[in-house]
Design an enzyme around this catalytic site. Structure first.
Site, PDB file in Angstrom:
ATOM      1  CB  CYS A 188       4.493  -0.911  -0.052  1.00  0.00           C
ATOM      2  SG  CYS A 188       5.849  -0.978  -1.238  1.00  0.00           S
ATOM      3  CG  HIS A 202       2.708  -3.492  -3.319  1.00  0.00           C
ATOM      4  ND1 HIS A 202       2.621  -2.296  -2.649  1.00  0.00           N
ATOM      5  CD2 HIS A 202       1.785  -4.317  -2.722  1.00  0.00           C
ATOM      6  CE1 HIS A 202       1.703  -2.375  -1.711  1.00  0.00           C
ATOM      7  NE2 HIS A 202       1.175  -3.598  -1.730  1.00  0.00           N
ATOM      8  CG  ASP A 253      -0.957  -4.941   0.577  1.00  0.00           C
ATOM      9  OD1 ASP A 253      -0.155  -4.302   1.269  1.00  0.00           O
ATOM     10  OD2 ASP A 253      -1.110  -4.734  -0.639  1.00  0.00           O
TER      11      ASP A 253
END
Length: 663
Positions: free
Chosen positions: A409, A453, A469
């Site tokens: 991520c 994250h 995202d």
């Protein structure tokens, strides 16, 4: 050689010392663990084979070498959790070199008691408390045994030690509940302490977040008061980074300043929840985007970048309740100074990405359309979500977007933010946690370090900061389900995730619920929780609390004292005939005629009758009943009742008083 302790007692003492130091093996340098084990084994062999103890110079030399070894291993530091505990363990083991007399035995035992406290610097979980309770029992049993020159049975010492420990528990509970709590940990610990352990880093570089996935530690627990947002909406906001130096994202200016409330507009329906946050090394109080200012804890505020911050570092577990709005507008207007800061990029880095951004800008003049195009690129082109991406060089974003296309991520969030800035769209990186696992036993959600994250935020005209995202475009399973669903098909999971069977999942959920209760009721019992609890008991101020603590503590100690004194009281008489005879002799003793040592009942009755003839008939009758009931016949209710009536009817003091009046 002359040993103070018997061999069996000494060996048991060494076994208890091993039990006490064993949990520190994982925290000590390997050479220290080997040294301690060698000293314990050597001391046992010395007593068994009657070897000579080392001389003074040898003991001094070993102590100096151990001291210097610890000093060198910890880079010249002796303070702090790890270095201090290591030095204390080494010196405790070195005490065995001069272990001869009673004083040395007592010093070592008291050192073991103190060593038990050091385990709480590393863990305060339930299993730690249970293990240390066993250690306290063992050390107390050895303390009792060492007070006797002859070896006692372990069954006896463990029973007596257990009684002493149980007697101390009421006072311990009272002190825990009523003794005024001190804000923060009781001891001041430097940054390597357990109170400052795992958590999100204060910067983000490739690999920083993915390393947290290997950890199964709990970050916080969440209990919702009402509808629960879906996993795709559960973004727990943490550190925000606005500066990129070519390798890592970090803060360009200190973020610990308030002033966001005037630039935040809350929309939609609120979500209420309570968070039990584990201790960490930062000041971030994680919250769903975006928390309402009216629901913030007294010592918290919303920072410049939208983070929820505490005014002091979170050095202990704490509970706080919040209300968040999933729909909001954050900073719909952006001044020129802030715009430049969120567009700044380091020169001479990632030329291919800059070219791509320029190309995209020629095709998409609308910022939202450009963002959508980049997300479509991540989704349609062969990008891979993986925990094990290849290493990146100087132009890390170029290599990731055009060569490797494999990342976690932080790779996607960092590359996306760089690309947005290169295209003229203000952007920044946000780190925190995403999702959370439901615990069916406690009806709450557990967010672990493995849920860490990173995502991006872009500034859109009239909309303000908008969450984007890019990981969701590459691996929607990560956001909508869990990291297990995202990685299982592509590669091997981390050990703590791969080993989860259905049974293990059930057991972990049950154990997690127990840990949650333990944390809520015991470990998080700080000043705020204590104050609320004592207010329910009517103890509103410190004076009332101290008074209650004094009265209850004194009562507990007095009760324990009475129980202790009862051990020295004479055993109650269980023979009914003997009990009545003793009642008679006590009455006669008060009348001046005590029974002499070794004097039998009949001789005693004859002597009393000679002094007081008026008592002769009653005394002889009672004596006959007593002798028959105790020595001649089997006891029967009729004879026992006759003896009781005869003793009650006999009034020697009254008779004596009447004879005195007549005279």
């Amino acid at each position: 050689m002359n040993e103070y302790l018997p061999l069996a007692t000494l060996l048991r003492l060494l076994a208890v010392l091993t039990l006490t130091l064993a949990p520190h093996v994982g925290h000590l340098p390997p050479w220290v663990s080997a040294l301690i084990a060698g000293l314990i084994v050597w001391r046992g062999l010395t007593a068994y084979r009657q070897w000579r103890m080392p001389g003074t110079m040898v003991k001094i030399a070993l102590a100096l070498l151990a001291f210097v070894g610890v000093l060198v291993h910890f880079d010249g530091r002796l303070g702090g959790q790890n270095a201090g505990t290591t030095l204390l363990c080494v010196m405790t083991a070195l005490k065995l070199l001069e272990f001869k007399g009673r004083r040395d035995v007592m010093v070592l035992i008291f050192l073991m008691y103190f060593m038990l406290l050091t385990h709480f610097l590393f863990s305060q979980e339930m299993w730690t408390v249970a293990y240390l309770f066993v250690c306290v029992l063992a050390v107390t049993a050895v303390l009792i045994e060492c007070q006797h020159r002859g070896a006692l049975s372990p069954r006896i010492t463990l029973r007596k030690g257990g009684i002493m420990v149980l007697q101390a528990l009421p006072l311990m509970v009272l002190l825990f509940v009523l003794f005024p709590r001190i804000p923060g940990p009781l001891w001041g610990l430097p940054e390597d302490s357990a109170a400052a352990r795992s958590g999100l880093p204060d910067q983000m570089a490739p690999g920083d977040i993915s390393r947290l996935i290997e950890s199964d530690e709990v970050a916080f627990r969440v209990e919702f008061h009402g509808p629960v947002p879906p996993p795709s909406a559960r973004y727990w906001r943490g550190p925000v980074f606005d500066h990129f130096d070519g390798r890592a994202w970090r803060d360009s200016v200190p973020t610990f300043a308030s002033g966001l409330s005037s630039r935040l507009e809350l929309l939609g329906e609120p979500v209420s929840y309570a968070i039990m946050l584990e201790s960490q090394r930062g000041r971030w109080l994680f919250a769903l985007d975006m928390p309402a200012a009216r629901s913030l804890p007294d010592d918290a505020f919303i920072g410049r970048e939208g983070q929820l911050l505490a005014r002091k570092p979170v050095t202990e577990r704490r509970r706080y309740e919040l209300t968040s709005y999933m729909q909001y507008r954050l900073a719909p207007e952006l001044d020129e100074h802030a715009r430049k800061r969120y567009l700044r990029l380091p020169p001479d880095f990632n030329p291919r990405t800059r070219t791509l951004a320029a190309t995209l800008r020629t095709h998409y003049t609308d910022d939202e359309a450009l963002v959508t195009a980049v997300l479509r690129m991540f989704h349609e082109q062969p990008f891979v979500y993986t925990l094990r991406p290849p290493p990146l060089g100087r132009h890390s974003v170029d290599e990731f977007l055009f060569d490797t296309r494999r990342g976690f991520c932080e790779h996607y969030a960092g590359a996306f933010s760089f690309l947005m800035r290169a295209a003229g769209i203000p952007a920044r990186v946000v780190t925190g946690y995403q999702g959370g696992q439901h615990n069916v036993f406690g009806d709450y959600y557990v967010v672990r370090q493995s849920d860490a994250h990173a995502w991006a935020e872009v500034w859109i005209e009239n909309r303000g900061w908008v969450r984007v995202d890019p990981t969701a475009a590459v691996s929607p399973q990560r956001i909508e389900q869990s990291i297990e669903a995202a990685l299982d098909a592509a590669e091997g999971l981390p050990g703590h995730l791969a080993a989860r069977t259905r049974l293990r999942f059930y057991l972990e959920a049950r154990w997690e619920w127990l840990n949650g209760r333990w944390n809520a009721l015991v470990l998080s019992y700080g000043p705020e929780l204590q104050q609320r609890f004592l207010e329910r008991l009517g103890l509103d101020d410190l004076r009332d609390t101290i008074l209650a603590l004094t009265v209850l503590g004194t009562s507990i100690l007095a009760f324990m004292g009475v129980l202790t004194l009862r051990q020295f009281a004479p055993e109650p008489v269980r023979d009914a005939a003997l009990r009545e005879w003793q009642r008679l002799t006590r009455r006669l003793a008060r009348a001046g005629l005590p029974q002499r040592p070794g004097e039998g009942p009949r001789d005693y009755a004859a002597r009393v009758a000679a002094v007081h003839p008026e008592w002769a008939q009653a005394i002889h009758h009672i004596t006959q009943l007593y002798v028959r009931m105790r020595y001649l016949d089997d006891p029967d209710p009729a004879g026992q009742n006759a003896l009781v009536d005869a003793v009650r009817a006999f009034k020697p003091r009254s008779a004596r008083r009447r004879s005195w009046i007549r005279s």
